[in-house]
Design a protein around this motif. Structure first.
Motif, PDB file in Angstrom:
ATOM      1  N   ILE A  12      -1.127   8.756 -14.665  1.00  0.00           N
ATOM      2  CA  ILE A  12      -2.391   8.925 -13.944  1.00  0.00           C
ATOM      3  C   ILE A  12      -2.237   8.661 -12.456  1.00  0.00           C
ATOM      4  O   ILE A  12      -2.755   9.403 -11.638  1.00  0.00           O
ATOM      5  CB  ILE A  12      -3.488   8.027 -14.560  1.00  0.00           C
ATOM      6  CG1 ILE A  12      -3.650   8.401 -16.043  1.00  0.00           C
ATOM      7  CG2 ILE A  12      -4.806   8.175 -13.810  1.00  0.00           C
ATOM      8  CD1 ILE A  12      -4.531   7.469 -16.831  1.00  0.00           C
ATOM      9  N   GLY A  13      -1.519   7.598 -12.101  1.00  0.00           N
ATOM     10  CA  GLY A  13      -1.337   7.337 -10.682  1.00  0.00           C
ATOM     11  C   GLY A  13      -0.430   6.154 -10.418  1.00  0.00           C
ATOM     12  O   GLY A  13      -0.168   5.337 -11.295  1.00  0.00           O
ATOM     13  N   VAL A  14       0.058   6.074  -9.190  1.00  0.00           N
ATOM     14  CA  VAL A  14       0.940   4.984  -8.767  1.00  0.00           C
ATOM     15  C   VAL A  14       0.171   4.085  -7.802  1.00  0.00           C
ATOM     16  O   VAL A  14      -0.397   4.561  -6.820  1.00  0.00           O
ATOM     17  CB  VAL A  14       2.199   5.553  -8.073  1.00  0.00           C
ATOM     18  CG1 VAL A  14       3.082   4.420  -7.572  1.00  0.00           C
ATOM     19  CG2 VAL A  14       2.965   6.450  -9.029  1.00  0.00           C
ATOM     20  N   LEU A  15       0.135   2.793  -8.098  1.00  0.00           N
ATOM     21  CA  LEU A  15      -0.616   1.860  -7.252  1.00  0.00           C
ATOM     22  C   LEU A  15       0.220   1.340  -6.104  1.00  0.00           C
ATOM     23  O   LEU A  15      -0.291   1.056  -5.021  1.00  0.00           O
ATOM     24  CB  LEU A  15      -1.128   0.678  -8.087  1.00  0.00           C
ATOM     25  CG  LEU A  15      -1.968   1.016  -9.322  1.00  0.00           C
ATOM     26  CD1 LEU A  15      -2.532  -0.255  -9.938  1.00  0.00           C
ATOM     27  CD2 LEU A  15      -3.087   1.977  -8.982  1.00  0.00           C
ATOM     28  N   LYS A  24       4.116   0.042  -9.605  1.00  0.00           N
ATOM     29  CA  LYS A  24       2.986  -0.380 -10.438  1.00  0.00           C
ATOM     30  C   LYS A  24       2.162   0.880 -10.706  1.00  0.00           C
ATOM     31  O   LYS A  24       1.688   1.513  -9.771  1.00  0.00           O
ATOM     32  CB  LYS A  24       2.167  -1.453  -9.727  1.00  0.00           C
ATOM     33  CG  LYS A  24       1.121  -2.082 -10.620  1.00  0.00           C
ATOM     34  CD  LYS A  24       0.574  -3.361 -10.011  1.00  0.00           C
ATOM     35  CE  LYS A  24       1.560  -4.512 -10.170  1.00  0.00           C
ATOM     36  NZ  LYS A  24       1.103  -5.754  -9.561  1.00  0.00           N
ATOM     37  N   LEU A  26      -0.646   3.316 -13.187  1.00  0.00           N
ATOM     38  CA  LEU A  26      -1.687   3.473 -14.211  1.00  0.00           C
ATOM     39  C   LEU A  26      -1.310   4.686 -15.052  1.00  0.00           C
ATOM     40  O   LEU A  26      -1.175   5.798 -14.529  1.00  0.00           O
ATOM     41  CB  LEU A  26      -3.058   3.685 -13.558  1.00  0.00           C
ATOM     42  CG  LEU A  26      -4.200   4.020 -14.532  1.00  0.00           C
ATOM     43  CD1 LEU A  26      -4.509   2.871 -15.484  1.00  0.00           C
ATOM     44  CD2 LEU A  26      -5.472   4.400 -13.763  1.00  0.00           C
ATOM     45  N   ILE A  40      -1.837  -0.649 -17.042  1.00  0.00           N
ATOM     46  CA  ILE A  40      -1.395  -0.957 -15.677  1.00  0.00           C
ATOM     47  C   ILE A  40      -0.160  -1.830 -15.795  1.00  0.00           C
ATOM     48  O   ILE A  40      -0.216  -2.912 -16.392  1.00  0.00           O
ATOM     49  CB  ILE A  40      -2.489  -1.690 -14.875  1.00  0.00           C
ATOM     50  CG1 ILE A  40      -3.747  -0.823 -14.761  1.00  0.00           C
ATOM     51  CG2 ILE A  40      -1.978  -2.056 -13.482  1.00  0.00           C
ATOM     52  CD1 ILE A  40      -4.932  -1.562 -14.133  1.00  0.00           C
TER      53      ILE A  40
END
Lengths: 68, 68
Positions: A12-15, A24, A26, A40
């Motif tokens: 979904i995405g990179v934090l 880190k 998601l 996460i």
């Protein structure tokens, strides 16, 4: 921990990403063939190793979205 | 883990609560007197015990907000 089987269903995405390339992220992950959960967690480059993290249900993600 | 000192600086929100009263919460927490970080974690009633979770920097929370 070595026996846990998982499949990353959706990235979904990179934090964030640290100096060693760990990210880190998601993701939507299926653990031990169970229904996928949001997650996460820290990951080594190429998802070769995984660190600690939290899993979240869809409802928890929706609450989180509302709170943020 | 018994030696970790923490202070809940701000209770931001509750993501869920299970049958035993444990809640998954988003808080701002100072660990070992360090600068506060965002934190998603399970807590027993009254914050008497804490489970596993992830800490997030302000930047990571902002990315998360953008992604969700």
């Amino acid at each position: 921990m070595a026996d846990i089987k998982y499949e990353i269903i959706k990235e979904i995405g990179v934090l964030s990403e640290n100096a060693k390339g760990w990210r880190k992220e998601l993701n939507l992950i299926s653990w031990n063939d169970a229904a996928p959960k949001y997650d996460i967690r820290d990951w080594a480059p190429g998802h070769e190793k995984l660190g600690k993290g939290v899993t979240l249900t869809k409802e928890e993600v929706e609450m989180l979205k509302e709170i943020l």
